[in-house]
Design an enzyme around this catalytic site. Structure first.
Site, PDB file in Angstrom:
ATOM      1  N   LYS A  19      26.709 -68.809  38.426  1.00  0.00           N
ATOM      2  CA  LYS A  19      25.738 -69.545  37.595  1.00  0.00           C
ATOM      3  C   LYS A  19      25.828 -69.095  36.139  1.00  0.00           C
ATOM      4  CE  LYS A  19      22.208 -67.919  39.986  1.00  0.00           C
ATOM      5  NZ  LYS A  19      22.882 -67.063  40.980  1.00  0.00           N
ATOM      6  N   ARG A  77      13.654 -70.469  41.345  1.00  0.00           N
ATOM      7  CA  ARG A  77      14.207 -69.956  42.593  1.00  0.00           C
ATOM      8  C   ARG A  77      13.178 -69.806  43.690  1.00  0.00           C
ATOM      9  NH1 ARG A  77      17.691 -65.655  39.836  1.00  0.00           N
ATOM     10  NH2 ARG A  77      18.097 -64.485  41.703  1.00  0.00           N
ATOM     11  N   ARG A 128      31.846 -56.636  39.810  1.00  0.00           N
ATOM     12  CA  ARG A 128      31.410 -57.046  38.461  1.00  0.00           C
ATOM     13  C   ARG A 128      31.099 -55.812  37.595  1.00  0.00           C
ATOM     14  NH1 ARG A 128      26.498 -61.166  37.932  1.00  0.00           N
ATOM     15  NH2 ARG A 128      25.522 -59.656  39.311  1.00  0.00           N
ATOM     16  N   ARG A 161      26.080 -53.509  37.342  1.00  0.00           N
ATOM     17  CA  ARG A 161      24.644 -53.761  37.280  1.00  0.00           C
ATOM     18  C   ARG A 161      23.953 -52.943  38.371  1.00  0.00           C
ATOM     19  NH1 ARG A 161      23.299 -60.131  37.035  1.00  0.00           N
ATOM     20  NH2 ARG A 161      22.008 -59.637  38.829  1.00  0.00           N
ATOM     21  N   ARG A 163      19.201 -59.499  48.225  1.00  0.00           N
ATOM     22  CA  ARG A 163      19.199 -60.679  47.337  1.00  0.00           C
ATOM     23  C   ARG A 163      19.692 -61.922  48.083  1.00  0.00           C
ATOM     24  NH1 ARG A 163      22.911 -58.132  42.935  1.00  0.00           N
ATOM     25  NH2 ARG A 163      22.951 -60.183  41.939  1.00  0.00           N
TER      26      ARG A 163
HETATM   27  P1  AP5 Z   1      28.112 -64.618  37.703  1.00  0.00           P
HETATM   28  O1  AP5 Z   1      28.443 -65.782  36.883  1.00  0.00           O
HETATM   29  O2  AP5 Z   1      27.488 -63.435  37.053  1.00  0.00           O
HETATM   30  O3  AP5 Z   1      27.233 -65.080  38.958  1.00  0.00           O
HETATM   31  P2  AP5 Z   1      25.692 -65.443  39.055  1.00  0.00           P
HETATM   32  O4  AP5 Z   1      25.567 -66.567  40.002  1.00  0.00           O
HETATM   33  O5  AP5 Z   1      25.109 -65.621  37.696  1.00  0.00           O
HETATM   34  O6  AP5 Z   1      25.200 -64.099  39.754  1.00  0.00           O
HETATM   35  P3  AP5 Z   1      23.980 -63.133  39.454  1.00  0.00           P
HETATM   36  O7  AP5 Z   1      24.232 -61.877  40.224  1.00  0.00           O
HETATM   37  O8  AP5 Z   1      23.739 -62.964  37.998  1.00  0.00           O
HETATM   38  O9  AP5 Z   1      22.843 -63.957  40.099  1.00  0.00           O
HETATM   39  P4  AP5 Z   1      21.506 -63.492  40.650  1.00  0.00           P
HETATM   40  O10 AP5 Z   1      20.859 -64.786  40.899  1.00  0.00           O
HETATM   41  O11 AP5 Z   1      21.535 -62.540  41.783  1.00  0.00           O
HETATM   42  O12 AP5 Z   1      20.966 -62.572  39.463  1.00  0.00           O
HETATM   43  P5  AP5 Z   1      19.977 -62.862  38.258  1.00  0.00           P
HETATM   44  O13 AP5 Z   1      20.524 -62.138  37.095  1.00  0.00           O
HETATM   45  O14 AP5 Z   1      19.652 -64.298  38.136  1.00  0.00           O
HETATM   46  O15 AP5 Z   1      29.450 -64.167  38.488  1.00  0.00           O
HETATM   47  C1  AP5 Z   1      29.476 -63.003  39.284  1.00  0.00           C
HETATM   48  C2  AP5 Z   1      30.861 -62.352  39.156  1.00  0.00           C
HETATM   49  O16 AP5 Z   1      31.837 -63.236  39.680  1.00  0.00           O
HETATM   50  C3  AP5 Z   1      31.284 -62.077  37.701  1.00  0.00           C
HETATM   51  O17 AP5 Z   1      32.038 -60.898  37.673  1.00  0.00           O
HETATM   52  C4  AP5 Z   1      32.152 -63.306  37.344  1.00  0.00           C
HETATM   53  O18 AP5 Z   1      33.120 -63.006  36.363  1.00  0.00           O
HETATM   54  C5  AP5 Z   1      32.797 -63.599  38.678  1.00  0.00           C
HETATM   55  N1  AP5 Z   1      33.068 -65.032  38.857  1.00  0.00           N
HETATM   56  C6  AP5 Z   1      32.245 -66.064  38.569  1.00  0.00           C
HETATM   57  N2  AP5 Z   1      32.822 -67.224  38.880  1.00  0.00           N
HETATM   58  C7  AP5 Z   1      34.044 -66.914  39.409  1.00  0.00           C
HETATM   59  C8  AP5 Z   1      35.122 -67.704  39.915  1.00  0.00           C
HETATM   60  N3  AP5 Z   1      35.060 -69.042  39.973  1.00  0.00           N
HETATM   61  N4  AP5 Z   1      36.226 -67.061  40.351  1.00  0.00           N
HETATM   62  C9  AP5 Z   1      36.315 -65.703  40.303  1.00  0.00           C
HETATM   63  N5  AP5 Z   1      35.335 -64.900  39.815  1.00  0.00           N
HETATM   64  C10 AP5 Z   1      34.197 -65.515  39.374  1.00  0.00           C
HETATM   65  O19 AP5 Z   1      18.639 -62.147  38.764  1.00  0.00           O
HETATM   66  C11 AP5 Z   1      18.575 -60.749  38.919  1.00  0.00           C
HETATM   67  C12 AP5 Z   1      17.185 -60.381  39.431  1.00  0.00           C
HETATM   68  O20 AP5 Z   1      16.189 -60.768  38.458  1.00  0.00           O
HETATM   69  C13 AP5 Z   1      16.739 -61.080  40.715  1.00  0.00           C
HETATM   70  O21 AP5 Z   1      17.222 -60.402  41.870  1.00  0.00           O
HETATM   71  C14 AP5 Z   1      15.218 -61.007  40.571  1.00  0.00           C
HETATM   72  O22 AP5 Z   1      14.738 -59.727  40.878  1.00  0.00           O
HETATM   73  C15 AP5 Z   1      15.008 -61.264  39.091  1.00  0.00           C
HETATM   74  N6  AP5 Z   1      14.885 -62.696  38.783  1.00  0.00           N
HETATM   75  C16 AP5 Z   1      15.763 -63.449  38.065  1.00  0.00           C
HETATM   76  N7  AP5 Z   1      15.351 -64.720  37.999  1.00  0.00           N
HETATM   77  C17 AP5 Z   1      14.182 -64.777  38.696  1.00  0.00           C
HETATM   78  C18 AP5 Z   1      13.288 -65.842  39.012  1.00  0.00           C
HETATM   79  N8  AP5 Z   1      13.507 -67.110  38.600  1.00  0.00           N
HETATM   80  N9  AP5 Z   1      12.197 -65.546  39.765  1.00  0.00           N
HETATM   81  C19 AP5 Z   1      11.949 -64.277  40.170  1.00  0.00           C
HETATM   82  N10 AP5 Z   1      12.768 -63.225  39.925  1.00  0.00           N
HETATM   83  C20 AP5 Z   1      13.871 -63.481  39.188  1.00  0.00           C
END
Ligand code: AP5
Length: 221
Positions: free
Chosen positions: A22, A97, A136, A167, A178
């Site tokens: 994402k 989410r 990552r 991270r 997660r």
């Molecule tokens: P990346 O693009 O970083 O993936 P992502 O889907 O953004 O993954 P996240 O881990 O950031 O998502 P998440 O939803 O768990 O975390 P968030 O920060 O939102 O890609 C991942 C890796 O893969 C990278 O190394 C990238 O280079 C690689 N990659 C990507 N695409 C690829 C491809 N096609 N081929 C090969 N490699 C690839 O949330 C973190 C925490 O914050 C949550 O757990 C929660 O506690 C809190 N939080 C955030 N939002 C909310 C909300 N709305 N409500 C409540 N709590 C929230």
């Protein structure tokens, strides 16, 4: 309900499990279109780093892989949009989410005469998600991303910083939590939107470039 606003910004939700890509795709789309990327994860990590009241509240919740309360996160997002108005479009990355967050967003959008224009789901096999998250890394100074599968330099190629770290929530225990939360609390959001708009599923276990092209095909400029 307010009538649809023809000069309204576009709202596109990038949806998917942790590690689905994402953030990667939202960054590319934002650059390509001049839109604003709204990553709730990034906003919360910034708040934690700055130890704001929100950051202090969110820190242990995020470390455990759980979700920050719905009302707090919905207010954070809508307040951010209110302070960055008149944009062409917003890419919602990691929000909504829960169904409650989707309802909160919908109420706010309707008051403004806006709507969600598209919802794109990035579908990736679970083992691949885990491999992506475990490998990552990011520069501790400028945030430039790296991955162990493609090599992590001794110093950041963008700013020279030597600390390139994982991270805190990218460990196997928290990743599994997660993923469980995604299946239990986040996937019901898809049912919420199913009657409201066409949900586009993209096979996203291909390369970053291929996923980008597949998104462009369902989201023409
Ligand atoms: P990346 O693009 O970083 O993936 P992502 O889907 O953004 O993954 P996240 O881990 O950031 O998502 P998440 O939803 O768990 O975390 P968030 O920060 O939102 O890609 C991942 C890796 O893969 C990278 O190394 C990238 O280079 C690689 N990659 C990507 N695409 C690829 C491809 N096609 N081929 C090969 N490699 C690839 O949330 C973190 C925490 O914050 C949550 O757990 C929660 O506690 C809190 N939080 C955030 N939002 C909310 C909300 N709305 N409500 C409540 N709590 C929230």
């Amino acid at each position: 309900m307010t009538a649809a606003n023809t000069s309204a910004p576009q709202f596109v939700i990038l949806f998917g499990a942790p590690g689905a890509g994402k953030g990667t795709q939202a960054t590319l789309l934002a650059e390509q279109r001049g839109w604003v990327q709204l990553s709730t994860g990034d906003m919360l990590r910034k708040a934690v780093a700055e130890q704001t009241p929100l950051g202090k509240q969110a820190e242990s919740i995020m470390a455990a892989g759980q979700l920050v309360p719905d009302d707090i996160i919905t207010n954070v997002v809508t307040a951010h949009i209110e302070t960055n108005p008149l944009q062409l479009g917003y890419l919602l990355d990691g929000f909504p989410r829960t169904v409650e967050q989707a309802q909160g967003l919908q109420e706010w959008l309707e008051k403004k005469g806006y709507k969600v224009n598209a919802l794109i789901v990035l579908d990736v096999d679970e083992q691949k998600l885990i491999d992506r998250l475990l490998g990552r890394r990011a520069c501790a100074n400028c945030g430039k991303g790296y991955h162990t599968s493609t090599g992590v330099p001794k110093a950041c190629t963008q700013c020279g910083e030597e600390q390139i770290t994982a991270r805190k929530d990218d460990n196997i225990t928290t990743i599994q939590e997660r993923l469980q939360i995604y299946h239990k609390q986040t996937t019901p959001v898809l049912d919420y939107y199913a009657s409201r708009l066409a949900v586009a599923h993209i096979p996203a276990d291909t390369t970053i470039e291929e996923v980008k092209d597949a998104i462009a095909a369902v989201l023409p400029l």
